[in-house]
Write an enzyme that holds these catalytic residues in place. Structure first.
Site, PDB file in Angstrom:
ATOM      1  N   TRP A   1      -1.462  -5.969  -5.313  1.00 54.78           N
ATOM      2  CA  TRP A   1      -2.911  -6.085  -4.472  1.00 54.78           C
ATOM      3  C   TRP A   1      -3.684  -4.944  -4.507  1.00 54.78           C
ATOM      4  CZ3 TRP A   1      -3.514  -4.577   1.102  1.00 54.78           C
ATOM      5  CH2 TRP A   1      -2.468  -3.373   1.584  1.00 54.78           C
ATOM      6  N   ASP A   2      -2.881  -3.893  -5.139  1.00 57.76           N
ATOM      7  CA  ASP A   2      -3.686  -2.572  -5.261  1.00 57.76           C
ATOM      8  C   ASP A   2      -4.802  -2.720  -6.044  1.00 57.76           C
ATOM      9  OD1 ASP A   2      -0.776  -2.549  -4.835  1.00 57.76           O
ATOM     10  OD2 ASP A   2      -0.786  -0.232  -5.791  1.00 57.76           O
ATOM     11  N   GLU A  52       5.701  -2.895   4.897  1.00 55.52           N
ATOM     12  CA  GLU A  52       6.709  -3.378   4.299  1.00 55.52           C
ATOM     13  C   GLU A  52       7.963  -2.935   5.130  1.00 55.52           C
ATOM     14  OE1 GLU A  52       6.227  -2.139   0.468  1.00 55.52           O
ATOM     15  OE2 GLU A  52       5.092  -3.798  -0.070  1.00 55.52           O
ATOM     16  N   LYS A 106       5.246   1.833   7.715  1.00 54.18           N
ATOM     17  CA  LYS A 106       5.126   2.612   6.478  1.00 54.18           C
ATOM     18  C   LYS A 106       3.853   3.086   5.767  1.00 54.18           C
ATOM     19  CE  LYS A 106       6.261   1.713   1.413  1.00 54.18           C
ATOM     20  NZ  LYS A 106       6.823   0.839   0.284  1.00 54.18           N
ATOM     21  N   GLN A 107       2.760   2.103   6.107  1.00 56.95           N
ATOM     22  CA  GLN A 107       1.312   2.402   5.638  1.00 56.95           C
ATOM     23  C   GLN A 107       0.669   1.540   6.606  1.00 56.95           C
ATOM     24  OE1 GLN A 107       2.727   0.389   1.865  1.00 56.95           O
ATOM     25  NE2 GLN A 107       0.745  -0.345   1.599  1.00 56.95           N
TER      26      GLN A 107
END
Ligand code: IFM
Length: 734
Positions: free
Chosen positions: A321-322, A463, A574-575
């Site tokens: 998806w980046d 994630e 995580k993000q």
């Protein structure tokens, strides 16, 4: 400081992998890692080929590294002059972002080596190097110039049935193991000196060795040209590679360099973000834009870009998806033809996405989490190895990270909005959006006649928390996907028959009727004091600090996510997740809500992925947290200069360049600091220039017109390139 250059002095073996990334030269077709010419496998030399994949035995499929056509080894009186081993007196590697060239200068005492190489942006199959030696001692020189097959592979070997050719032109050809794709490299070297020539050919490659006596003060130069082709390019790879390196040798190094520089200049004209007031920021932006621009598949019209670009085989060379969320924005605003190629790759790989949905018992399009050629899923069910038991851990990226389909639909819609080009939607894009919406209808976790629709058993961008229900980002992107599907009717209102036929051909009639109702029923996440809950039950998890969670690790390489991971039962993430949603859909959040979410989630975010900081920076701009935005911007933009980020996961190399951060740097500058957005065909600016910068300026192309945006602390303007400034909302007459 030169804003266009970055150099490293000294040869540090511990930085070999990092320097290979920092000094990468790529041109979308291939990526040549920034190792010295004499590097052997231990220094990770590689020429990574875009879109050529291979699987060896039961290992992970990954992109193929071609034989290295710019391999040069020098010795004097039998002593190898090798920067990695000979402890040179001085050694400098330098990258010039403007011209896309890598220079090297190594002083071995008895000889000074200078070289300048590039992966041609003008002829994507060509690599070239000019290698010069200035001797300061007399002796017997041996210079081996050839094609090395001793290249780096993570899950190889991938090339078999080698055949070699020696003579004025050297060549190596082989085939990949799985699909027998021919790969050919041919090389021609032009010297300004003579010597006794012999050839060496073994499992390490084929080399022309030139021996001669040299005297102190003598300067010898060799220009090396390598042509690289594969069976996927059509035609005859070996013939083509031979012809290319021979023509390049005839034209000469300077002429090839001239064409290469001109091609880069054209790219900078269309995309350069220039800033005043902080040289480090200027250089970091140039580095980021260089790295992202250098991996754009300009030679193809339906290719995408892997998560680690062309810096090697990390992450299986797969497209994540980046691409749509982090690489795409810079391209769609500066080089729409590249954005179109990225999306055409998704359109052309729709069959793979339909198959994947069917594999899990759903309808519509469920795109691969790690997409390889033809949309083939590269992600396995066991994507992490436990550091204690050394056993593969069941991970759920492949089957539960369903936001990928919505991310693609989001980019397709944005492409139409920004370019005004409906053709891509007509040529399959509309169908992709419909199939993604259909997938979500069938993936909904309760009957559609219920009051609310849940999406259970998913993984969001964070994630570390697996198999959750109603992840805010996932539900948000699903809602957007359904809205985009519904918006198609309006986009094609002048072609109602065409649109009706599309709905009919895709058997979408029933789903079409469900869509607007379903969209309204998607569960909106719970909020507490303006803070959006990341998923159902998130607020009930243990609320402890990042340091507490880090302190629980028993091994620094331990995986934080999953059932046994240290983060899974806590609120540490995580993000960016909710914050990613707020960055993409700023209108769905008030300023107060964005601030509340930022203050809540930022301290709980590990930023364990290079995709995180830029989303926080974008939302920090929106709420005027400009000091934080600046810090996150510098972190994002400098990543491929300073290194950092995780390089190894156990025995798996996960380093490489960071295209998502590279794209993120552009996003922060353009969408954050300038506050650029585009609605209903209108450009608007909402500037938030940090005090560290006095001016920011960049070109963009929207709806077929070129514009120049300029932001200072006095205001912002957008003017048509070569024309007078245009006034508008938040836009000042210049
Ligand atoms: O796509 C990302 C993911 O969000 C976090 N892990 C790395 C992937 C590739 O960059």
């Amino acid at each position: 400081m030169n804003e266009w250059k970055f150099s490293v002095n000294g040869y540090d073996p511990a930085c070999t992998a990092l320097d290979g990334n920092r000094f990468l030269c790529a041109n979308g077709y291939m990526g040549l890692r920034g190792t010295v010419e004499e590097a052997d496998k231990g220094q990770f030399p590689a020429v990574t080929l875009a879109g050529v994949y291979d699987r060896f035995e039961d290992k992970w499929r990954e992109p193929v590294n071609a034989p290295h056509g710019l391999s040069i080894r020098l010795s004097l009186d039998g002593q190898p002059l090798d920067a990695g081993r000979a402890a040179p007196l001085k050694h400098t590697m330098e990258i010039d972002y403007r011209t896309g060239t890598i220079s090297r200068e190594t002083d071995f005492g008895a000889a000074l080596v200078r070289s300048r190489r590039f992966a041609s942006m003008a002829f994507c199959h060509l690599l070239a190097d000019r290698y010069e030696v200035l001797f300061s001692a007399d002796g017997e020189m041996a210079l081996s110039v050839g094609i090395s097959t001793d290249v780096w592979d993570i899950n190889g070997p991938h090339l078999f049935d080698y055949s070699f050719e020696r003579g004025d032109t050297l060549s190596v050809s082989a085939v990949t193991g799985e699909k027998r794709i021919p790969v050919a490299v041919a090389q021609r070297a032009v010297t300004d000196f003579e010597g006794e020539v012999s050839f060496v050919q073994d499992e390490g490659g084929v080399f022309r060795v030139i021996r001669r006596a040299v005297r102190a003060g003598e300067r010898l130069t060799v220009c090396v040209f390598a042509g690289v082709y594969t069976g996927l390019d059509g035609g005859r790879p070996l013939e083509n590679a031979r012809q290319l390196c021979q023509s390049a040798a005839q034209i000469g190094y300077e002429a090839c360099l001239y064409a290469h520089r001109a091609a880069w200049e054209a790219i900078w004209q269309r995309s350069e973000v220039s800033v005043s007031g902080n040289e480090e920021a200027a250089r970091a932006l140039h580095a980021s834009q260089y790295h992202l621009n250098s991996i754009a598949p300009r030679h193809a019209d339906n290719m995408s870009i892997p998560a680690r670009g062309l810096s090697g085989q990390t992450y299986k060379g797969a497209v994540f998806w980046d691409t749509e969320m982090f690489f795409f924005p810079m391209f769609v605003y500066t080089q729409p033809e590249v954005a179109r190629s990225l999306l055409r790759y998704r359109i052309d790989t729709l069959p793979g996405a339909l198959e994947k949905a069917a594999e899990y018992g759903y309808r519509g399009a469920f795109y691969a989490w790690e997409s390889q050629e033809g949309g083939r899923e590269g992600c396995t069910n066991f994507n992490v190895v436990d550091v204690f038991t050394h056993r593969p851990v069941r991970t759920y990226f492949r089957d539960k990270q369903i936001h990928i389909s919505g991310d693609i639909a989001y980019a397709l819609y944005a492409y139409w909005e920004i370019t005004g080009d409906r053709f891509l939607l007509e040529e399959g894009g509309a169908r992709v959006i419909l199939e993604c919406a259909r997938f979500y209808l069938s993936r909904a976790s309760c009957r559609l006649d219920r009051e609310e629709i849940d999406f259970a058993d998913v993984i969001g961008p964070d994630e570390y928390h697996e198999r959750v229900t109603n992840n805010a980002y996932t539900n948000g992107i699903i809602l957007n996907c359904m809205e985009n599907a519904l918006a198609l009717e309006d986009i094609f209102k002048d072609r109602p028959e065409w649109f009706t036929r599309l709905i009919k051909e895709t058997h979408f009639e029933k789903d079409w009727l469900l869509l607007s109702e379903a969209k309204n029923k998607i569960r909106r996440p719970r909020k507490r004091n303006g803070v959006t809950e990341q998923f159902d039950g998130y607020f009930d998890l243990e609320d402890c600090s990042l340091d507490t969670v880090r302190g629980r690790l028993r091994d620094p390489r331990e995986y934080w996510g999953g059932d046994h991971g240290v983060a899974g039962c806590t609120q540490v993430i995580k993000q960016a997740d909710v914050i990613a949603l707020a960055a993409l859909f700023p209108d769905s959040f008030t300023d107060g809500e964005i601030a509340a979410n930022w203050d809540y989630y930022e301290p709980r975010t590990e930023h364990g992925s290079s995709l995180s900081a830029c989303m926080y920076a974008l939302t920090a701009c929106r709420t005027g947290k400009l000091d934080q935005a600046w810090e996150l911007f510098m972190r994002t933009a400098s990543i491929d200069i300073l290194g950092g980020g995780k390089e190894w996961a156990g025995e798996i190399y996960i380093g490489g360049t960071h295209p998502a951060s590279n794209g993120g740097a552009w996003m922060i500058a353009a969408l954050g600091f300038a506050g650029l957005s585009m609605k209903n065909g209108e450009i608007s600016l909402d500037p938030h220039l940090p005090k560290q910068l006095s001016r920011l300026s960049f070109p963009l192309t929207a709806r077929g017109t070129r514009w120049i945006v300029t932001v200072t602390h006095e205001g912002a303007s957008v003017r048509q390139a070569d024309e007078r400034c245009r006034a508008g909302s938040a836009i000042r007459e210049e």
